[in-house]
Design an enzyme around this catalytic site. Structure first.
Site, PDB file in Angstrom:
ATOM      1  N   ASP A 320       0.672  -1.289   0.031  1.00  7.37           N
ATOM      2  CA  ASP A 320       0.032  -0.125   0.140  1.00  7.37           C
ATOM      3  C   ASP A 320       0.789   1.480  -0.093  1.00  7.37           C
ATOM      4  O   ASP A 320       2.001   1.276   0.490  1.00  7.37           O
ATOM      5  CB  ASP A 320      -0.833   0.029   1.092  1.00  7.37           C
ATOM      6  CG  ASP A 320      -1.780   1.295   1.221  1.00  7.37           C
ATOM      7  OD1 ASP A 320      -2.518   1.493   0.414  1.00  7.37           O
ATOM      8  OD2 ASP A 320      -1.610   2.045   2.395  1.00  7.37           O
ATOM      9  N   GLU A 373       1.278  -0.348  -5.347  1.00  6.38           N
ATOM     10  CA  GLU A 373       0.194   0.655  -5.288  1.00  6.38           C
ATOM     11  C   GLU A 373       0.997   1.842  -5.476  1.00  6.38           C
ATOM     12  O   GLU A 373       1.433   2.285  -4.075  1.00  6.38           O
ATOM     13  CB  GLU A 373      -0.972   0.596  -4.238  1.00  6.38           C
ATOM     14  CG  GLU A 373      -1.904   1.614  -4.911  1.00  6.38           C
ATOM     15  CD  GLU A 373      -2.461   2.530  -3.533  1.00  6.38           C
ATOM     16  OE1 GLU A 373      -3.375   3.182  -3.740  1.00  6.38           O
ATOM     17  OE2 GLU A 373      -1.740   2.357  -2.443  1.00  6.38           O
TER      18      GLU A 373
END
EC number: 2.4.1.18
Length: 645
Positions: A320, A373
């Site tokens: 993330d 990401e």
């Protein structure tokens, strides 16, 4: 400093001198075997060994129900080697005991902290760690030995993203979460039926605030006790593996919350976070950033990445907020950040850490995948570190997502003016190994459901959504779809309730569901869609110049030319009859897929007959066919018989 009234802690260490040297050098990648609480036998007595890193502490003890939370009862011993490791064996403390560390710091402050390496925690809002283990009799050997095939970049990778607490809830008590075990059979059967190859769990690591969706982690080595024990989650992963489904876990090394029992200011010093708030505080999320240059913190994070692949048999990690790690000025004004030693904005410590994480993951678990990401144009995110890249296996294609949703939100009458927006992704599609995400981020914070981003009346909105999905599944790259999108959920996603499963009884919604099943089957069975999905050799424009009619035509290629596919997208609600398209080969072509089929709630404009390519040059091809193009639809054609065979 507190006085020691009594002690039954026995000196014992799981650390060799070599372990300590590795830890201090940032090279110990299995710290979960050392730190934390471990039930064991010592001198014929069963008890628990505890160890914690707290170099700024002058006193550390273990407190819990077993000693009535007496801070003086069980003090740990600090190692002689200046490592800052406190440890000791406490007899008769068993699996299931709750505990914390009481820490008195050199500054005179006192804290009660959870264990950074705890394997299990009390269910929030309670905040104690629990003595536990990760023992589980796995029965997924066949999957683990052969997963390199399913996880390979030249194989179909279609991911179903799930938020565990809101996929399904107890139908009798909607406020009650279903456990990892309770959900296992339904989830496995559903994912299998829908044809997804992988599931991706939004963070299930222990987090105090449910509304953070798991992205504010306090227990990095524990699954959330809201849904059961570590073994319950292992059972779920095992069931998915037995069904032939891979498991990707969302992992958050970018920041952590400031909860009193967590990592922040752990021993009265900035131990895990960077001390300078210009590098150690995250303004977007009111959270704290790891000190990526501190060796012991690097060991903690790399060990945590390996932990989920090792003990939980995860098949991949989606990392993330990588962009927030890479840039020192991320979400900061000019005077709120410090340039690196070369005057640049890159966080060089984070860059080197990400490289080392990926190198270590692929060395230890070569069949796994890491997925970034990363929302910027940072070069080489999914390129090998030996070529100067960060070493991820894949990267989310955020530009494709933004451009595509922006284009599809436009009334079809205006799409002819934006043809370049929908074709632009191919310009950079092969600069990384891209995964195309339609994730949870696109259906929250007032953005609405995907289907409600589409223009037109109800039929057109669902036709547009079917067209979007068909475009996604025939575009180069791996795929990711957030739960609920596969049946056209109409309300914005809420973590506080179940998906609206009742919608699937209505034709527009089961039509979308049937289309996604068909697209997954198409993607998984047609080699042209996956064999070269990350290579320029796997894609060719046939025509992108018909902006007036908003029509796009492209070819997908695999290792064998006989498997080539021709895809036509009609971005308007107009039926185009007798529309001529160039095809790469002479022979007989057939319609393989059409998003306008009646079974998908379409209008049924399909090409039922075989299409014989004529030696009439078109679209710079030596041969062509005439087809019918359904309204707001994607059509896929494949060569059935070639004149060359």
């Amino acid at each position: 400093m507190p006085s020691i009234l009594s002690t039954s802690v026995k000196p014992f260490s799981r650390f060799s001198d070599f372990d300590v040297d590795l830890f201090k050098a940032g090279k110990h990648f299995k710290l979960y075997e050392k730190f934390g609480s471990h039930v064991m036998e010592l001198d014929g007595v069963i008890g628990t060994y505890f160890s914690v890193w707290a170099p700024n502490a002058t006193f550390v003890s273990v407190i819990g129900n077993f000693n009535t939370w007496n801070r003086d009862a069980h003090p740990l011993l600090v190692r002689w080697d200046s490592s800052g490791i406190w440890e000791g064996f406490i007899p008769n403390v068993a699996r299931g005991e709750v505990y914390k560390y009481f820490i008195h710091s050199s500054s005179g402050e006192s804290f009660e902290k959870g264990d950074p390496y705890a394997l299990f925690w009390e269910e929030p809002p309670r905040t104690s760690s629990i003595v536990w283990d990760t023992f589980f009799e796995w029965d997924d050997t066949n999957w683990m030995q052969n997963r390199w095939q399913t996880n390979a970049l030249d194989r179909p990778i279609s991911v179903y993203e799930i938020h565990f607490g809101s996929w399904k809830r107890d139908p009798q008590k909607p406020e009650r979460f279903l456990s990892y075990r309770e959900i296992a059979d339904d989830l496995c059967a559903y994912v299998k039926e829908m044809g997804f190859t992988h599931v991706e769990f939004m963070p299930v690591m222990e987090h105090p605030f449910f509304g953070s969706w798991g992205y504010q982690v306090t227990g990095y080595f524990a699954v959330s006790s809201r849904f059961g024990s570590p073994q319950d989650f292992m059972y779920l992963i095992q069931k998915l593996h037995q069904a032939g489904i891979g498991v990707i876990m969302d992992w958050v090394p970018s920041h952590f919350p400031g909860d009193a029992h967590g990592l922040f200011y752990f021993d009265g010093s900035h131990l895990y976070e960077h001390a300078d708030p210009r590098k150690g505080y995250h303004p977007d999320w009111n959270s704290y950033i790891f000190d990526y240059g501190r060796n012991e913190v690097r060991s903690f994070l790399i060990s945590n990445a390996l932990f989920w692949l090792d003990r939980f048999h995860a098949d991949g990690l989606r990392v993330d907020a990588v962009a927030s790690m890479l840039y020192l000025d991320y979400s900061r004004k000019q005077d709120e950040w410090i340039p690196n030693e070369f005057g640049g904005r890159e966080n060089l410590d984070a860059v080197s850490l990400l490289k080392e994480i990926n190198e270590t993951v692929y060395k230890e678990f070569p069949a796994a995948q890491t997925i970034a990401e990363e929302s910027t144009a940072f070069p080489g995110v999914s390129r090998p570190t030996y070529n100067g890249g960060l070493g991820f296996g894949m990267k989310w294609m955020m530009g494709w997502m933004n451009d595509t949703l922006n284009y599809f939100s436009k009334d079809p009458v205006y799409r002819k003016y934006h043809q370049d927006q929908i074709t632009f992704s191919i310009v950079y599609a092969f600069s990384e190994n891209f995964m195309l995400p339609l994730s949870h981020d696109e259906v929250v914070y007032g953005k609405g459901a995907l289907v409600n981003k589409m223009p037109g009346d109800e039929w057109q909105r669902f036709a547009n959504l079917r067209l979007l999905y068909a475009y996604m599944f025939t575009h180069p790259g791996a795929k990711l779809l957030f739960m609920g999108a596969e049946f056209g959920q109409t309300s914005e996603w809420s973590h506080d309730r179940s998906l609206d499963w009742h919608l699937t009884q209505f034709p527009p919604h089961w039509g979308i569901q049937e289309e996604v099943k068909a697209l997954n089957k198409l993607y998984c069975t047609e080699p042209a869609l996956y064999e070269k999905q990350f290579s320029t050799d796997g894609f060719e424009w046939i025509d992108r110049s018909d902006a007036e009619n908003a029509i796009l035509i492209y070819q997908r290629k695999g290792n064998d030319w006989k498997n080539d596919l021709v895809i036509v997208l009609n971005m308007t609600p107009m039926v185009r009859s007798n529309y001529r398209i160039g095809v790469p080969h002479l022979g007989t072509w057939v319609e393989l897929f059409n998003s306008d089929e009646l079974n998908y709630y379409g209008s049924g404009v399909v090409n039922e007959r075989e299409l014989h390519a004529q030696a009439q040059p078109w679209h710079e091809k030596g041969q062509s066919i005439e087809v019918s193009l359904a309204p707001l639809a994607a059509v896929v054609f494949k060569l059935k018989r070639s004149n060359l065979i």
